[in-house]
Design a protein around this motif. Structure first.
Motif, mmCIF file in Angstrom:
data_model
loop_
_atom_site.group_PDB
_atom_site.id
_atom_site.type_symbol
_atom_site.label_atom_id
_atom_site.label_comp_id
_atom_site.label_asym_id
_atom_site.label_seq_id
_atom_site.Cartn_x
_atom_site.Cartn_y
_atom_site.Cartn_z
ATOM 1 N N VAL A 1 0.849 -1.313 0.061
ATOM 2 C CA VAL A 1 0.183 0.047 0.000
ATOM 3 C C VAL A 1 0.915 1.271 -0.108
ATOM 4 N N PRO A 2 0.758 2.081 -0.872
ATOM 5 C CA PRO A 2 1.587 3.612 -1.075
ATOM 6 C C PRO A 2 0.978 4.599 0.097
ATOM 7 N N LEU A 3 1.845 4.755 1.032
ATOM 8 C CA LEU A 3 1.243 5.642 2.282
ATOM 9 C C LEU A 3 1.855 7.178 1.678
ATOM 10 N N LEU B 1 -2.051 -1.290 9.534
ATOM 11 C CA LEU B 1 -1.580 -2.059 8.545
ATOM 12 C C LEU B 1 -0.488 -3.359 8.909
ATOM 13 N N GLU B 2 0.232 -3.021 10.062
ATOM 14 C CA GLU B 2 1.240 -3.815 10.380
ATOM 15 C C GLU B 2 0.266 -5.077 11.135
ATOM 16 N N ARG B 3 -0.697 -4.567 11.891
ATOM 17 C CA ARG B 3 -1.613 -5.446 12.840
ATOM 18 C C ARG B 3 -2.353 -6.401 11.730
ATOM 19 N N SER B 4 -2.850 -5.821 10.643
ATOM 20 C CA SER B 4 -3.453 -6.683 9.479
ATOM 21 C C SER B 4 -2.818 -7.462 8.687
ATOM 22 N N GLY B 5 -1.436 -7.383 8.683
ATOM 23 C CA GLY B 5 -0.668 -8.071 7.917
ATOM 24 C C GLY B 5 -0.409 -7.370 6.543
ATOM 25 N N ARG B 6 -0.806 -6.247 6.343
ATOM 26 C CA ARG B 6 -0.906 -5.603 4.912
ATOM 27 C C ARG B 6 0.456 -4.988 4.589
ATOM 28 N N PRO B 7 1.367 -5.596 3.784
ATOM 29 C CA PRO B 7 2.502 -4.593 3.481
ATOM 30 C C PRO B 7 2.379 -3.311 2.910
ATOM 31 N N TRP B 8 3.238 -2.246 3.183
ATOM 32 C CA TRP B 8 3.065 -1.072 2.668
ATOM 33 C C TRP B 8 4.502 -0.312 2.275
ATOM 34 N N ARG B 9 4.407 0.820 1.761
ATOM 35 C CA ARG B 9 5.693 1.451 1.362
ATOM 36 C C ARG B 9 5.210 3.076 1.516
ATOM 37 N N ILE B 10 6.302 3.691 2.041
ATOM 38 C CA ILE B 10 6.114 5.331 2.015
ATOM 39 C C ILE B 10 6.238 5.956 0.617
ATOM 40 N N VAL C 1 -2.539 6.790 -0.597
ATOM 41 C CA VAL C 1 -3.604 6.878 0.612
ATOM 42 C C VAL C 1 -3.011 7.337 1.694
ATOM 43 N N MET C 2 -3.885 8.104 2.301
ATOM 44 C CA MET C 2 -3.560 8.838 3.649
ATOM 45 C C MET C 2 -4.668 8.616 4.694
ATOM 46 N N ALA C 3 -4.260 8.603 5.990
ATOM 47 C CA ALA C 3 -4.859 8.398 7.174
ATOM 48 C C ALA C 3 -5.366 10.038 7.397
#
Length: 292
Positions: free
Chosen positions: A178-180, A197-206, A226-228
């Motif tokens: 997921v691009p953050l 994201l880490e709790r859901s096991g979803r990989p991400w990148r900044i 995407v942004m929170a």
């Protein structure tokens, strides 16, 4: 009907959820704080706090009294200033996160400057995490910012959910991280987004980092990721995308006011901070209605 001194004590206890901390903030004995609260409860005929040896919590009637106390004290201070000719002065170092500066907070600050022209208001706009650090270091007198979920400090202004937002035409590849779009540390929404994201096991990148909300919004509008963000503060041109991409729930965030330590060497700062805090709390509904 209600004694202003008792109302100020009530608010201090409500802000800190501690009779000991409220006494320290007000410069009173703890027994005096307890007495003020007891007399106010006698006057209302209701219990305002549920307390035992380990915790202090507002009751439902205590929650209702919060709004009444703020408005009563604001009007009381305005009347006293009008009839005594007293004017607040001194330097007030106020910090606010950029989310608020872009809302109706500007109207409240303009009104405060008009009512208290002799207060030298110094505004700092920063990340919420940075503002809390500067307050703790004695570099600010009053802060309006988000707080971390585990941090009990501060007086609640409002509570809002966090959501994932992005450009309306944004597309994400489910097979890629997921691009953050995030604030730099110690950004509070950044920490909550990474944790979810880490709790859901979803990989991400900044994909983008910026200390400016305008920078983050520009990147999001350009489709970089995407942004929170606070549900009630979604900027124009961006939409919720949580359901579309199956992103994890982010939870909620509290927006709070925090006072710094009392500063005897800074005449007027405490009274000015109290007056601005009262104006912000009284204008809480306007702040929410004015959110973008």
């Amino acid at each position: 009907m209600y004694d202003p001194a008792q109302l100020r004590t009530f608010l201090a206890v409500a802000q800190t959820l501690s009779f000991t901390q409220a006494a320290r903030r007000l410069g009173l004995r703890q027994s005096t704080v307890s007495q003020h609260v007891r007399r106010l409860e006698d006057a209302t005929g209701r219990a305002l706090f549920a307390r035992d040896t380990h915790s202090v919590e507002l009751t439902e009637d205590g929650e209702a009294m919060l709004g009444f106390a703020r408005r009563i004290l604001e009007v009381h201070e305005q009347a006293a200033a009008h009839f005594t000719g007293a004017r607040l002065g001194g330097r007030l170092r106020f910090g606010a996160s950029e989310d608020f500066v872009l809302t109706r907070l500007t109207d409240i600050l303009e009104s405060f400057r008009r009512d208290h022209p002799e207060v030298d208001l110094e505004l700092t706009v920063e990340l919420s995490g940075t503002l809390h650090e500067r307050l703790d270091a004695g570099k600010l007198d009053l802060v309006l910012a988000k707080r971390r979920p585990e941090d009990p400090r501060g007086e609640l202004v409002w509570h809002d959910g966090l959501v994932w937002i992005g450009a309306p035409r944004l597309r994400l590849d489910p097979g890629r991280p997921v691009p953050l779009i995030v604030y730099p540390p110690p950004g509070i929404t950044r920490a909550l987004a990474l944790r979810a994201l880490e709790r859901s096991g979803r990989p991400w990148r900044i994909a983008c980092t910026s200390g400016s909300l305008n920078g983050l919004v520009a990147a999001a509008r350009a489709g970089l990721g995407v942004m929170a963000h606070s549900r009630g503060l979604i900027p124009p041109g961006l939409v919720r995308v949580s359901d579309r991409f199956g992103l994890p729930e982010l939870g909620a965030v509290d927006f709070v006011l925090r006072h710094g330590e009392r500063r005897p060497a800074a005449p007027g700062a405490d009274a000015a901070a109290d007056a601005l805090a009262a104006a912000i709390l009284a204008g809480g509904d306007r702040l929410q209605r004015g959110r973008t």
